[in-house]
Design a protein around this motif. Sequence first.
Motif, PDB file in Angstrom:
ATOM      1  N   LYS A   1      38.318  43.024  45.728  1.00 15.60           N
ATOM      2  CA  LYS A   1      39.190  42.759  46.883  1.00 15.60           C
ATOM      3  C   LYS A   1      40.007  41.483  46.713  1.00 15.60           C
ATOM      4  O   LYS A   1      40.117  40.652  47.617  1.00 15.60           O
ATOM      5  CB  LYS A   1      38.355  42.678  48.170  1.00 15.60           C
ATOM      6  N   LEU A   2      40.586  41.356  45.529  1.00 15.86           N
ATOM      7  CA  LEU A   2      41.417  40.193  45.257  1.00 15.86           C
ATOM      8  C   LEU A   2      42.799  40.382  45.881  1.00 15.86           C
ATOM      9  O   LEU A   2      43.342  41.486  45.883  1.00 15.86           O
ATOM     10  CB  LEU A   2      41.576  39.974  43.745  1.00 15.86           C
ATOM     11  N   SER A   3      43.347  39.304  46.391  1.00 14.17           N
ATOM     12  CA  SER A   3      44.726  39.349  46.891  1.00 14.17           C
ATOM     13  C   SER A   3      45.675  39.418  45.692  1.00 14.17           C
ATOM     14  O   SER A   3      45.290  39.149  44.539  1.00 14.17           O
ATOM     15  CB  SER A   3      45.043  38.100  47.710  1.00 14.17           C
TER      16      SER A   3
ATOM     17  N   LYS B   1      45.035  37.941  41.925  1.00 15.85           N
ATOM     18  CA  LYS B   1      45.173  38.755  40.712  1.00 15.85           C
ATOM     19  C   LYS B   1      46.083  38.077  39.698  1.00 15.85           C
ATOM     20  O   LYS B   1      45.787  38.016  38.505  1.00 15.85           O
ATOM     21  CB  LYS B   1      45.734  40.135  41.048  1.00 15.85           C
ATOM     22  N   GLU B   2      47.208  37.567  40.202  1.00 15.05           N
ATOM     23  CA  GLU B   2      48.198  36.978  39.297  1.00 15.05           C
ATOM     24  C   GLU B   2      47.738  35.642  38.732  1.00 15.05           C
ATOM     25  O   GLU B   2      48.267  35.184  37.721  1.00 15.05           O
ATOM     26  CB  GLU B   2      49.529  36.818  40.021  1.00 15.05           C
ATOM     27  N   ASN B   3      46.740  35.030  39.380  1.00 14.81           N
ATOM     28  CA  ASN B   3      46.223  33.751  38.890  1.00 14.81           C
ATOM     29  C   ASN B   3      44.973  33.915  38.027  1.00 14.81           C
ATOM     30  O   ASN B   3      44.345  32.920  37.668  1.00 14.81           O
ATOM     31  CB  ASN B   3      45.914  32.819  40.069  1.00 14.81           C
ATOM     32  N   THR B   4      44.618  35.155  37.707  1.00 14.40           N
ATOM     33  CA  THR B   4      43.430  35.413  36.887  1.00 14.40           C
ATOM     34  C   THR B   4      43.818  35.536  35.414  1.00 14.40           C
ATOM     35  O   THR B   4      44.748  36.255  35.059  1.00 14.40           O
ATOM     36  CB  THR B   4      42.719  36.700  37.340  1.00 14.40           C
ATOM     37  N   TRP B   5      43.077  34.828  34.565  1.00 12.96           N
ATOM     38  CA  TRP B   5      43.330  34.849  33.116  1.00 12.96           C
ATOM     39  C   TRP B   5      42.297  35.725  32.405  1.00 12.96           C
ATOM     40  O   TRP B   5      41.169  35.873  32.874  1.00 12.96           O
ATOM     41  CB  TRP B   5      43.259  33.432  32.546  1.00 12.96           C
ATOM     42  N   LEU B   6      42.713  36.286  31.277  1.00  6.66           N
ATOM     43  CA  LEU B   6      41.831  37.106  30.442  1.00  6.66           C
ATOM     44  C   LEU B   6      41.646  36.419  29.097  1.00  6.66           C
ATOM     45  O   LEU B   6      42.619  35.975  28.475  1.00  6.66           O
ATOM     46  CB  LEU B   6      42.434  38.495  30.222  1.00  6.66           C
TER      47      LEU B   6
ATOM     48  N   ILE C   1      35.349  35.906  36.756  1.00  3.26           N
ATOM     49  CA  ILE C   1      34.983  37.100  37.528  1.00  3.26           C
ATOM     50  C   ILE C   1      33.899  37.924  36.826  1.00  3.26           C
ATOM     51  O   ILE C   1      32.820  38.139  37.374  1.00  3.26           O
ATOM     52  CB  ILE C   1      36.228  37.978  37.809  1.00  3.26           C
ATOM     53  N   ARG C   2      34.163  38.404  35.615  1.00  2.00           N
ATOM     54  CA  ARG C   2      33.201  39.296  34.958  1.00  2.00           C
ATOM     55  C   ARG C   2      33.309  39.185  33.437  1.00  2.00           C
ATOM     56  O   ARG C   2      34.413  39.187  32.882  1.00  2.00           O
ATOM     57  CB  ARG C   2      33.454  40.744  35.369  1.00  2.00           C
ATOM     58  N   GLN C   3      32.152  39.121  32.764  1.00  2.00           N
ATOM     59  CA  GLN C   3      32.086  39.069  31.303  1.00  2.00           C
ATOM     60  C   GLN C   3      32.046  40.481  30.726  1.00  2.00           C
ATOM     61  O   GLN C   3      31.612  41.425  31.391  1.00  2.00           O
ATOM     62  CB  GLN C   3      30.834  38.297  30.879  1.00  2.00           C
ATOM     63  N   ASP C   4      32.518  40.616  29.499  1.00  2.00           N
ATOM     64  CA  ASP C   4      32.444  41.898  28.783  1.00  2.00           C
ATOM     65  C   ASP C   4      31.092  42.007  28.086  1.00  2.00           C
ATOM     66  O   ASP C   4      30.626  41.076  27.431  1.00  2.00           O
ATOM     67  CB  ASP C   4      33.579  41.998  27.760  1.00  2.00           C
TER      68      ASP C   4
END
Length: 469
Positions: free
Chosen positions: A424-426, A430-435, A448-451
């Motif tokens: 439920k990210l705004s 979402k746009e401020n999340t890095w991968l 948020i979550r590890q692979d």
Amino acid sequence: MFAFVLDLLLKAKFSFNYLKFASKNNSFQLDNFMLEKLTKHLQLHFSLLKEKKLLLAVSGGLDSMVLLELFRHLSYDISVAHCNFQLRGLESFEDQNFIVDYCEKHKIKLHLNQFDTENYANDYKLSTQVAARELRYNWFYELVATEKLDYILTAHHADDTLETTLINLIRGTGLDGLTGIPAQNELVIRPLLPFSRDEILEYAQINNIKWREDSSNALDYYLRNKIRHKLVPVFKELNPDFLSTFEKTQAYLQDSKDLVNDAANFMYALVAKEIGEEIYFDCKKIRDIPNYKSYLYQWLRDYGFSDWDSIYDLVDSVSGKQIFSAQFRLLKNRDELILSPIDQSEFDDEYYINQDQKLLDFPIKLSISSKFLNPTNKKSTIFVDADKLQFPLVLKKRTQGAVFQPIGMKGQSKKVSKLFKDEKLSLLEKENTWLLYSNNQIVWVVGIRQDERFISNDTTKNSIQITLL
């Protein structure tokens, strides 16, 4: 009879000399009046200018030449900037030569620039006047930076602010437009605003100040000239003291504007909070404000928005709706309005982490360590099997179509976009999340979550801890 004639001649000579003296004395008084009025104005409002380096915008016309003469006589530290917009053929270059000769004669440093104004206007789809203004002020600010100057002085006067207000009134405006030209706008100062055009003209004539007449000022093609030649004279005919009356009216309007700004600032502190570069507005509190649309306009008017009806509707719209200006976005997220800058280039940027690197400072802070510390927040720390990583690791934002294997899902794949929805990210979150990637495989949706493929377990020989600081 001869004695009588001689007596008349002597009286006539005395009268002529007296008139010459009186005229000269009046000239001296006016000269003093102008300088004293300007000196008092500068002491009261701009005392700091005496110790600063000033750039005078001089076109060669009446107003700017009087500005230049006054500041030269008052011994300020001045240099001159002249723009040749090449819009009036030979006349433009005659203006340029006039300024060059003046500055050489008085040993004043001159900055000169010739602009291809018409092509600039065509390229950017601007009117000639707007194009000239952009070119002029962009160059002035560039000079301030490169020449280490302090302020830019222009020759706007009381009649200019009257004309500007009438232009704004004709086109439609609020309090800002009705208060005319400000005495100071950032680094731009207008010290001649207390003077009328008639005062400036009389000063120039008495003191034999030369200037260049812009032939385009006589044409009624431009709205400002129409107002100057046809509308303002009617007002002054109806009220000979109209300019003075107008200045008082503007002072009252400025007081009203200050009250509005104070109220807007007070209410802003109640409904808004600033986090980094983002501003969060509480919609519940906004709805409790009578006439909240006026406050929204005051808060958001400097961010380039134009569709105000849509912005007002955003308060009661569904979550996820957003409105854009050229550089900002206003997003409805649950019961908040979030204002944030737009930086699309961020989505294409990639940042690399080398094998021996212990810290990444930008765009986010990550520490990479083989010494484990107890994490204060489980989502901000992952433990990774270093032997499964291929360096350099890559940090980026682009998530379109990205897939990974979230820890706890027993090898099942999941789209990052689906993870965002489940969390439920705004849109802004979402746009401020890095991968974080290793060899084009996601190691971590950061924070948020590890692979699962890279997780450290009991059989891991070389583990590292990666922490979002």
